[in-house]
Write a protein that holds these residues in place. Sequence first.
Motif, PDB file in Angstrom:
ATOM      1  N   ASP A 128       1.055   4.872  -2.396  1.00 13.70           N
ATOM      2  CA  ASP A 128       0.265   5.843  -1.871  1.00 13.70           C
ATOM      3  C   ASP A 128       0.809   7.011  -2.440  1.00 13.70           C
ATOM      4  O   ASP A 128       2.048   7.679  -2.258  1.00 13.70           O
ATOM      5  CB  ASP A 128       0.555   5.605  -0.234  1.00 13.70           C
TER       6      ASP A 128
ATOM      7  N   LEU B 261      -2.211   4.191   7.162  1.00 12.09           N
ATOM      8  CA  LEU B 261      -2.079   2.829   6.231  1.00 12.09           C
ATOM      9  C   LEU B 261      -1.638   1.769   7.230  1.00 12.09           C
ATOM     10  O   LEU B 261      -2.155   0.433   7.121  1.00 12.09           O
ATOM     11  CB  LEU B 261      -0.868   3.119   5.269  1.00 12.09           C
TER      12      LEU B 261
ATOM     13  N   LYS C  40       0.838  -1.330  -0.014  1.00 15.49           N
ATOM     14  CA  LYS C  40       0.050   0.007   0.073  1.00 15.49           C
ATOM     15  C   LYS C  40       0.958   1.416  -0.130  1.00 15.49           C
ATOM     16  O   LYS C  40       0.853   2.244  -0.770  1.00 15.49           O
ATOM     17  CB  LYS C  40      -1.056  -0.067   1.073  1.00 15.49           C
TER      18      LYS C  40
END
Length: 137
Positions: free
Chosen positions: A40, A104, A36
């Motif tokens: 990002d 996150l 992730k």
Amino acid sequence: MILKTENNEPIHCCAMLKDISNRTDLMLLMKTFYAKALKDDVIQHYFNEIVQLNMEKHLPVIVDFWESVLFETPVYKGNAVAVHQHLHELAPFTKAHFNQWLLLFNQTTDQLFSGNMAKKIKQRAQSIATIILLKTI
């Protein structure tokens, strides 16, 4: 979005997530988190441009770090604050960077795990982010 286990099996809505209990769990958490973070919009440039992170080398080190933090084993030998101070010199951090990292991290933890250790790692992440923020900004 359908959540899946390490074996790519769907996690059903009512399935109970297991707690973080070992290094394998930490590896799963870090792999999922970095998948992730590397995409990002707010923080990916630190990993992809500033340090051009080699995940094969980084994953064992970051898992060592979290294993030391979470299970109090002396496997991490580095200095996380110094690493982040150097990063800050290359590309200054803002509070928004830390907030996004924490968002996150917490989302990924909640996606994969539930229990006392999952709660503990999120608390430690908050503390570590605060310390690094104070030492860099």
